[in-house]
Enzyme design. Structure first.
Site, PDB file in Angstrom:
ATOM      1  N   LYS A   1       0.805  -1.216   0.000  1.00 47.85           N
ATOM      2  CA  LYS A   1       0.000   0.000   0.000  1.00 47.85           C
ATOM      3  C   LYS A   1       0.843   1.272   0.000  1.00 47.85           C
ATOM      4  O   LYS A   1       0.437   2.297  -0.545  1.00 47.85           O
ATOM      5  CB  LYS A   1      -0.953  -0.025   1.199  1.00 47.85           C
ATOM      6  CG  LYS A   1      -2.073  -1.055   1.059  1.00 47.85           C
ATOM      7  CD  LYS A   1      -3.018  -0.990   2.238  1.00 47.85           C
ATOM      8  CE  LYS A   1      -4.214  -1.916   2.030  1.00 47.85           C
ATOM      9  NZ  LYS A   1      -3.844  -3.311   1.877  1.00 47.85           N
TER      10      LYS A   1
ATOM     11  N   GLU B   1      -2.869   6.790   7.460  1.00 47.69           N
ATOM     12  CA  GLU B   1      -3.323   7.849   6.563  1.00 47.69           C
ATOM     13  C   GLU B   1      -4.556   8.517   7.152  1.00 47.69           C
ATOM     14  O   GLU B   1      -5.186   7.996   8.074  1.00 47.69           O
ATOM     15  CB  GLU B   1      -3.625   7.307   5.173  1.00 47.69           C
ATOM     16  CG  GLU B   1      -4.757   6.320   5.121  1.00 47.69           C
ATOM     17  CD  GLU B   1      -4.920   5.710   3.734  1.00 47.69           C
ATOM     18  OE1 GLU B   1      -4.000   5.839   2.910  1.00 47.69           O
ATOM     19  OE2 GLU B   1      -5.965   5.088   3.489  1.00 47.69           O
TER      20      GLU B   1
ATOM     21  N   ASN C   1     -14.576  -2.222   8.545  1.00 44.27           N
ATOM     22  CA  ASN C   1     -13.844  -2.104   7.281  1.00 44.27           C
ATOM     23  C   ASN C   1     -14.006  -3.327   6.377  1.00 44.27           C
ATOM     24  O   ASN C   1     -13.288  -3.470   5.394  1.00 44.27           O
ATOM     25  CB  ASN C   1     -12.344  -1.858   7.536  1.00 44.27           C
ATOM     26  CG  ASN C   1     -12.117  -0.648   8.406  1.00 44.27           C
ATOM     27  OD1 ASN C   1     -12.607   0.437   8.105  1.00 44.27           O
ATOM     28  ND2 ASN C   1     -11.422  -0.822   9.515  1.00 44.27           N
TER      29      ASN C   1
ATOM     30  N   GLU D   1      -9.260   1.096  -5.906  1.00 42.37           N
ATOM     31  CA  GLU D   1     -10.220   1.538  -4.906  1.00 42.37           C
ATOM     32  C   GLU D   1     -10.017   3.017  -4.583  1.00 42.37           C
ATOM     33  O   GLU D   1      -8.887   3.473  -4.421  1.00 42.37           O
ATOM     34  CB  GLU D   1     -10.095   0.696  -3.637  1.00 42.37           C
ATOM     35  CG  GLU D   1     -10.343  -0.791  -3.880  1.00 42.37           C
ATOM     36  CD  GLU D   1     -10.585  -1.559  -2.602  1.00 42.37           C
ATOM     37  OE1 GLU D   1     -10.395  -0.989  -1.511  1.00 42.37           O
ATOM     38  OE2 GLU D   1     -10.973  -2.738  -2.698  1.00 42.37           O
TER      39      GLU D   1
ATOM     40  N   GLU E   1      -6.041   2.115  -2.771  1.00 43.70           N
ATOM     41  CA  GLU E   1      -5.141   1.000  -3.073  1.00 43.70           C
ATOM     42  C   GLU E   1      -5.575   0.345  -4.370  1.00 43.70           C
ATOM     43  O   GLU E   1      -6.685   0.575  -4.863  1.00 43.70           O
ATOM     44  CB  GLU E   1      -5.161  -0.038  -1.943  1.00 43.70           C
ATOM     45  CG  GLU E   1      -6.527  -0.670  -1.718  1.00 43.70           C
ATOM     46  CD  GLU E   1      -6.531  -1.656  -0.566  1.00 43.70           C
ATOM     47  OE1 GLU E   1      -5.526  -2.361  -0.404  1.00 43.70           O
ATOM     48  OE2 GLU E   1      -7.534  -1.715   0.149  1.00 43.70           O
TER      49      GLU E   1
ATOM     50  N   ASN F   1      -6.041  -3.501  -5.856  1.00 44.28           N
ATOM     51  CA  ASN F   1      -6.051  -4.934  -5.581  1.00 44.28           C
ATOM     52  C   ASN F   1      -5.709  -5.673  -6.867  1.00 44.28           C
ATOM     53  O   ASN F   1      -6.466  -5.616  -7.841  1.00 44.28           O
ATOM     54  CB  ASN F   1      -7.419  -5.371  -5.056  1.00 44.28           C
ATOM     55  CG  ASN F   1      -7.668  -4.842  -3.662  1.00 44.28           C
ATOM     56  OD1 ASN F   1      -6.972  -5.187  -2.720  1.00 44.28           O
ATOM     57  ND2 ASN F   1      -8.658  -3.972  -3.520  1.00 44.28           N
TER      58      ASN F   1
END
Length: 667
Positions: A116, A200, A235, A275, A288, A290
């Site tokens: 990431k 972040e 999440n 995303e 990020e 994937n």
């Protein structure tokens, strides 16, 4: 085309890949651990190879064992699914070295996007909008606090190698930053073998919207529009849909073009997902990428008509994409509900055990012109293990409009029968009924905001309650007639089933009169309302499909003394149907209260006690951490609900406990 591929995964995604491979005429090889010896993906594949013990760390994520299975089977290519080794650069590199095709992106792209921190730097360089944050790794809890203060609370603490909501915590102050850092680090190490953490900014009022990309080896890259994934808990995505009810065409195009630019910048091929977090003003920020197939890919397939697994296989074989960006239109609307083995009445804690009943809705076109799809990896009689992710199935529906897709999902969820374990089906049903969800005004905080005290079941609105009451009265009449026939009293007319009844549910009583005819029943309420009920339900059936005033009503039905247990739309109701005299006497009965367990800390799920944080004689404060229990790869911290003194500690670190076993007792 490939003649044989190996699926380096398990559960529903392995089954999903097998279905497409079978359609393409490709033979499949499954791998399985001890716990999965009788699993559905093993039964579906053409071949199956045992790869080790039940824990994933001893089987599914051991590269050498997967490589040995590939060699033994003679598979030409490997589809990794999602999770496990799907984003492991070393695995992709090992396949390349062995001359086996990886049905996914090249290993340099996995390396670039799988981390990431690195991916965020590359996104910035490619001109992609990114979230403010600290690009370096976090050394310890105090370092986490220092960085969080600089960024400004709230912050998101994330595992660098993470995914699926694991290794992620939101911190609103210094204490939560310290605690979140340690929990994220522990979960990251357990789930990914990599405990690196970064931080972040947490964007408030955010929407989680992702772009599906697809790229071949001939320079063609397209985006297949977006998925809205804002309904999340801890999440972890729970409900997804495509398209998003929030995006306008201009924002969709901008996000899609940025996603494709990032994919091209890292030499990406195959299916992947970029995303974004989107705020209320349609500002979007990269989260990020994937480098794999996403769990929620079916909703994209339903609105585009593209089989993403097939395209991944064809791209890996070297074929060109059969379409250009201009060919990819949005057709209708699709919903996905993730069915998890998590008990919503116990704060969504994991549940394990045997599926004593598993009857999903029929797949395919519905009578209303919609579509139902159910991606699953379990079967009736199968077992939900403590070793893996708790997902049971992904139930998807399609309709011409968002309202149609929601209505199809409502009926499909009400039709879905699951018994033997705790599961979140009532919760996702309740979300479908929620006015805010139906309006499309959702953020990633939806569940926290709308269910701040957890989920205790749904309450039905007045119109739905009246329809259920009418249905229950009609069903009770059928049951009463059957009872008279069984007793032999129908022939001599010594007992007649009455017309007047009192239906009690959700704290409301309905006095009704039933007028039956060969085609159904007309149920008249004391207030003057009448509802027409038709159904072919017979006593003993666990699912009732009815038409009440020309609208479909589906209920799960169980027998209780004096009535039914009815489950629909997220509600779990005890429905009593009594004669007027019985209803009068029922009001005199004393209500039985549940036992008082307030002096005990009970294990809320089957799991392993990782840590006990207090000792006998300690005074604890409200909110203080008492113990940590691990289950299904997740670390759960149990906290004190009120002040007290520890009287006894009944469990130790390493103890394997059942649901409601006592961990400690308070004075």
């Amino acid at each position: 085309m490939f003649k044989k591929i190996l699926i380096a995964n398990r559960g529903e995604i392995a089954c999903r890949v097998i279905k497409t491979a079978r359609k393409m005429g490709i033979k499949t090889v499954a791998v399985y651990s001890d716990a999965d010896r009788g699993a559905l993906h093993v039964k579906m594949a053409d071949e199956a190879i045992h790869i080790g013990a039940s824990p994933a760390a001893q089987s599914y994520i051991v590269i050498d064992k997967i490589m040995a299975a590939i060699k033994a089977s003679g598979a030409e290519a490997v589809h990794p699914g999602y999770g496990f080794l799907s984003e492991n650069m070393n695995f992709a590199a090992a396949l390349e070295a062995a001359g086996v095709v990886f049905i996914g992106p090249p290993s340099p792209a996995i390396e670039a996007m799988g981390d990431k921190i690195t991916s965020k730097k590359l996104a910035m360089a490619a001109g992609v909008s990114t979230v403010p944050g600290h690009m370096g790794l976090i050394d310890d809890a105090e370092h986490a606090v220092k960085i969080a203060r600089v960024i400004g609370y709230p912050v998101m603490i994330k595992a660098s190698a993470g995914g699926g909501g694991k290794g992620m915590r939101i911190a609103w102050d210094d204490a939560e930053a310290r605690e979140g850092f340690q929990s994220s680090k522990n979960e990251a190490a357990a789930s990914f073998g990599d405990d690196r953490i970064f931080i972040e900014k947490f964007v408030t009022q955010p929407r989680h919207i992702e772009i599906q990309v697809l790229a071949d080896k001939h320079g063609n890259t397209v985006y297949l529009h977006e998925r809205e994934c804002s309904i999340q808990r801890r999440n972890q995505k729970v409900i997804e849909e495509a398209p998003s009810p929030f995006l306008d065409p201009e924002t969709r195009k901008a996000m899609g073009e940025q996603a494709c630019a990032l994919a091209r910048a890292v030499g990406y091929t195959s299916a992947g997902t970029v995303e974004f977090i989107v705020d209320g003003s349609l500002n979007f920020y990269f989260l990020e990428m994937n480098t794999r197939l996403q769990v929620e890919h079916p909703v994209t397939e339903l609105i585009t008509g593209v089989d993403l697994v097939e395209q991944m296989i064809r791209v890996a074989y070297g074929e060109k994409l059969p379409f250009a960006q201009a060919d990819l239109k949005i057709n209708g609307w699709a919903m996905e509900s993730r069915l998890y083995a998590e008990d919503p009445y116990r704060n969504f804690l994991p549940s394990i055990g045997r599926l004593t009943r598993y009857r999903p809705p029929v797949e395919g076109e519905t009578p209303r012109g919609g579509v139902v799809r159910n991606d699953t990896g379990v079967f009736e009689g199968g077992e939900i293990s403590m070793f893996y992710d708790p997902m049971i199935a992904k139930l998807c529906t399609w309709g011409p409009t968002r309202a149609d897709a929601i209505e199809e999902m409502r009926l499909a969820l009400d039709t879905f029968e699951v018994e033997g374990i705790g599961h979140n089906l009532p919760f996702v049903s309740a979300v479908m009924e929620h006015p805010r969800f139906q309006s499309g005004n959702i953020t990633t905080a939806f569940i926290a905001e709308e269910y701040p005290e957890g989920f205790q079941g749904a309450s039905l609105d007045a119109d739905t309650l009246a329809r259920v009451a009418a249905a229950a009265a009609a069903m009770n009449r059928v049951a009463e007639i059957r009872r008279t026939r069984i007793s032999g009293t129908m022939d001599n007319h010594s007992r007649r089933v009455g017309d007047d009844w009192v239906v009690s549910l959700q704290g409301i009583e309905y006095a009704v009169t039933i007028a039956a005819d060969p085609a159904g029943s007309t149920v008249s309420f004391a207030g003057g309302q009448s509802l027409r009920v038709t159904s072919d339900w017979t006593p003993g059936q666990t699912l009732a499909r009815l038409i009440v005033d020309d609208a479909a009503l589906v209920m799960k039905v169980g027998k209780i003394s004096g009535g039914f247990r009815l489950r629909l739309r997220g509600a779990d109701l005890k429905c009593f149907v009594r004669s007027p005299r019985q209803a009068e006497l029922a009001k005199l009965m004393i209500e039985k209260l549940p036992p008082d367990t307030s002096k005990f800390l009970l294990c809320p799920m089957p799991g392993l006690v990782a840590r006990i944080m207090v000792a006998v004689g300690d005074e604890v404060q409200e909110g203080q951490a008492l113990a940590t229990v691990e289950a299904m790869k997740m670390e759960n911290i149990l906290k004190a609900e009120r002040r007290g003194v520890v009287k006894a500690v009944k469990a130790v670190a390493g103890s394997s406990l059942k649901v409601d076993e006592v961990i400690m007792e308070f004075e």
